[in-house]
Write a protein that holds these residues in place. Sequence first.
Motif, PDB file in Angstrom:
ATOM      1  N   GLN A 181     -13.504  14.648  98.145  1.00 51.70           N
ATOM      2  CA  GLN A 181     -15.016  14.632  98.320  1.00 51.70           C
ATOM      3  C   GLN A 181     -15.228  16.115  98.603  1.00 51.70           C
ATOM      4  OE1 GLN A 181     -16.531  11.955 101.050  1.00 51.70           O
ATOM      5  NE2 GLN A 181     -18.295  12.981 100.658  1.00 51.70           N
ATOM      6  N   LYS A 182     -14.315  16.913  98.994  1.00 53.83           N
ATOM      7  CA  LYS A 182     -15.006  18.338  99.136  1.00 53.83           C
ATOM      8  C   LYS A 182     -14.823  18.898  97.646  1.00 53.83           C
ATOM      9  CE  LYS A 182     -13.471  22.094 102.087  1.00 53.83           C
ATOM     10  NZ  LYS A 182     -12.260  22.719 102.881  1.00 53.83           N
ATOM     11  N   THR A 183     -14.085  18.550  96.941  1.00 49.99           N
ATOM     12  CA  THR A 183     -14.076  19.121  95.496  1.00 49.99           C
ATOM     13  C   THR A 183     -15.445  18.782  94.820  1.00 49.99           C
ATOM     14  OG1 THR A 183     -11.561  18.807  95.506  1.00 49.99           O
ATOM     15  CG2 THR A 183     -12.630  19.390  93.215  1.00 49.99           C
ATOM     16  N   ILE A 184     -15.645  17.432  95.009  1.00 52.94           N
ATOM     17  CA  ILE A 184     -16.985  17.199  94.299  1.00 52.94           C
ATOM     18  C   ILE A 184     -18.242  17.899  94.822  1.00 52.94           C
ATOM     19  CG2 ILE A 184     -18.436  15.080  93.707  1.00 52.94           C
ATOM     20  CD1 ILE A 184     -15.897  13.494  93.575  1.00 52.94           C
ATOM     21  N   ALA A 185     -18.033  17.980  96.277  1.00 52.66           N
ATOM     22  CA  ALA A 185     -19.344  18.582  96.870  1.00 52.66           C
ATOM     23  C   ALA A 185     -19.306  20.082  96.434  1.00 52.66           C
ATOM     24  CB  ALA A 185     -18.981  18.413  98.447  1.00 52.66           C
ATOM     25  N   SER A 186     -18.282  20.467  96.326  1.00 50.40           N
ATOM     26  CA  SER A 186     -18.365  22.099  95.640  1.00 50.40           C
ATOM     27  C   SER A 186     -18.822  22.197  94.290  1.00 50.40           C
ATOM     28  CB  SER A 186     -16.945  22.816  96.008  1.00 50.40           C
ATOM     29  OG  SER A 186     -16.029  22.124  94.815  1.00 50.40           O
ATOM     30  N   GLY A 187     -18.859  21.161  93.727  1.00 55.42           N
ATOM     31  CA  GLY A 187     -19.491  21.279  92.434  1.00 55.42           C
ATOM     32  C   GLY A 187     -18.203  21.526  91.375  1.00 55.42           C
ATOM     33  N   VAL A 188     -17.031  21.310  91.532  1.00 56.72           N
ATOM     34  CA  VAL A 188     -16.058  21.629  90.545  1.00 56.72           C
ATOM     35  C   VAL A 188     -15.667  19.976  90.205  1.00 56.72           C
ATOM     36  CG1 VAL A 188     -13.520  22.139  90.258  1.00 56.72           C
ATOM     37  CG2 VAL A 188     -15.167  23.437  91.673  1.00 56.72           C
ATOM     38  N   VAL A 189     -16.016  19.417  89.075  1.00 61.56           N
ATOM     39  CA  VAL A 189     -16.030  18.092  88.487  1.00 61.56           C
ATOM     40  C   VAL A 189     -15.522  18.151  87.069  1.00 61.56           C
ATOM     41  CG1 VAL A 189     -17.751  17.243  90.201  1.00 61.56           C
ATOM     42  CG2 VAL A 189     -18.327  18.041  87.944  1.00 61.56           C
ATOM     43  N   THR A 190     -15.082  16.924  86.722  1.00 64.60           N
ATOM     44  CA  THR A 190     -14.605  16.616  85.109  1.00 64.60           C
ATOM     45  C   THR A 190     -15.879  16.290  84.601  1.00 64.60           C
ATOM     46  OG1 THR A 190     -14.284  14.208  85.943  1.00 64.60           O
ATOM     47  CG2 THR A 190     -12.375  15.714  85.482  1.00 64.60           C
ATOM     48  N   TYR A 191     -15.767  16.127  83.114  1.00 72.56           N
ATOM     49  CA  TYR A 191     -16.974  16.202  82.115  1.00 72.56           C
ATOM     50  C   TYR A 191     -17.972  14.999  82.526  1.00 72.56           C
ATOM     51  CZ  TYR A 191     -15.883  11.557  80.086  1.00 72.56           C
ATOM     52  OH  TYR A 191     -15.885  10.164  80.095  1.00 72.56           O
ATOM     53  N   ASP A 192     -17.417  13.818  83.108  1.00 72.11           N
ATOM     54  CA  ASP A 192     -18.293  12.628  83.571  1.00 72.11           C
ATOM     55  C   ASP A 192     -19.400  12.888  84.485  1.00 72.11           C
ATOM     56  OD1 ASP A 192     -16.076  12.892  84.686  1.00 72.11           O
ATOM     57  OD2 ASP A 192     -16.521  10.841  85.798  1.00 72.11           O
TER      58      ASP A 192
END
Length: 409
Positions: free
Chosen positions: A372-383
């Motif tokens: 959750q925290k990783t996505i919220a920080s804007g660090v994400v895979t291509y999709d």
Amino acid sequence: MAYQRISVPVEGEKITVQNNTLVVPDTPIIPFIEGDGTGPDIWRASQYVFDQAVARAYHGRRKIVWMEVYAGEKANQLYGTYLPDETVEAIQEYYVAIKGPLTTPVGEGFKSLNVTLRQVLDLYACIRPVKYYQGTPCPVKNPEKVDMIIFRENTEDVYSGLEWAMDTAEARDIIAYIESRTGKKIRPDSGIGIKPMSRFGSERIMRKALEYAIANHRKSITIVHKGNIMKYTEGAFKNWCYELARREFGDKIILESELTGPTDRIVIKDRIADNMFQQALLRPDEYDILVTMNLNGDYLSDAVAAQVGGLGMAPGGNIGDFYAVFEATHGTAPKYAGLDKVNPGSVILSGKMMLEYLGWIEAAQLIEQGLQKTIASGVVTYDLARQMPGSREVKTSEFTKAIVENMEG
Ligand SMILES: NC(=O)C1=CN([C@@H]2O[C@H](COP(=O)(O)OP(=O)(O)OC[C@H]3O[C@@H](n4cnc5c(N)ncnc54)[C@H](OP(=O)(O)O)[C@@H]3O)[C@@H](O)[C@H]2O)C=CC1
Ligand SMILES: O=C(O)CCC(=O)C(=O)O
Ligand SMILES: [Mg+2]
């Protein structure tokens, strides 16, 4: 048991069942299948997350001891067959397993290995929770309203493998039989498939959903069917589910038609499948647990997952009375194989479900929190990155490193 190609770890202990309860040691041996296509990329990354979460949650007191078992391409190379008997036997011996996706040829070739595993291990409930993680880019306006869990009957329906190609003796015999019994003509150049749906199969998936709903304080169960057209399979499924709910859970449920106001009982309702697809999009907050047959559940689980960010975020578990095999909703995504590119989120969240099944809640929570925290920080895979302006697109392996860094254990 002695295995031909599976190396049984020297450390670790078996999960057992005693007095009708799963007994999980502190060092359970857990079989895993890496999977085809993007499976190895995802598995490598996910395994790292699971190990780190367990280490941070239990500081060495608990540890998963992984044991590789084989299916798909890797099995074919090792054994000359896509699903060796010893893979099934190992899952039976160790009870709980996790797998990557496996390829199924279309229109020819062997029967789905995924479906076969579910059937031979009698993993009759495919449980696919779909909920929104803050910050995930989504195609709908209010993805936070989506919090559904699909309970898909996993052993019957058109997945039973009773299908015959055009012009085979079996197809011709069935066409002739149907014509003689009903007078209805089927074109001779037809393939034929059979859709069995039993009272037994319908009741046990509904029972599983009701038990889950009660234990987890869920609000409603919607039976999803196409019973207006397929009266004696999908329509019967609906009737059997209602009957079971009334018979075994009468004091815990209330039918939608009986509602007069707020209730603390579980509301039981049903929707015809095509309507359900549009309701899931337009009024998702009115739906909670969905109980349905194999094919409807397959379609619904991809469609509802898309509402909260796509197949990269869609976990699942195939669960029987005790055996359980956790796996993502998505497939092998072959065009991305070996690129360290795809989202491992679905397998990671499937592992979170597995940890919950083992009762290792603290480790499961760390995984959810790190993701959750990783996505919220804007660090994400291509999709996710392609729908998320301003985000930083990272590789599968980098994404999982960020998840671990974001765990607060
Ligand atoms: N349980 C299992 O093992 C399953 C196996 N399969 C099998 O997988 C094979 C391929 O099936 P297919 O229909 O292409 O479906 P897939 O689920 O493999 O892929 C469809 C699309 O979904 C997106 N996607 C899938 N996985 C991810 C991920 N981890 N991260 C980000 N995006 C993802 C990609 O979209 P985009 O192109 O937009 O990037 C991809 O092209 C078939 O052989 C099928 O039978 C299918 C489903 C389940
Ligand atoms: O077995 C397959 O190849 C497809 C399975 C599938 O689509 C699913 O489990 O959702
Ligand atoms: Mg599917």
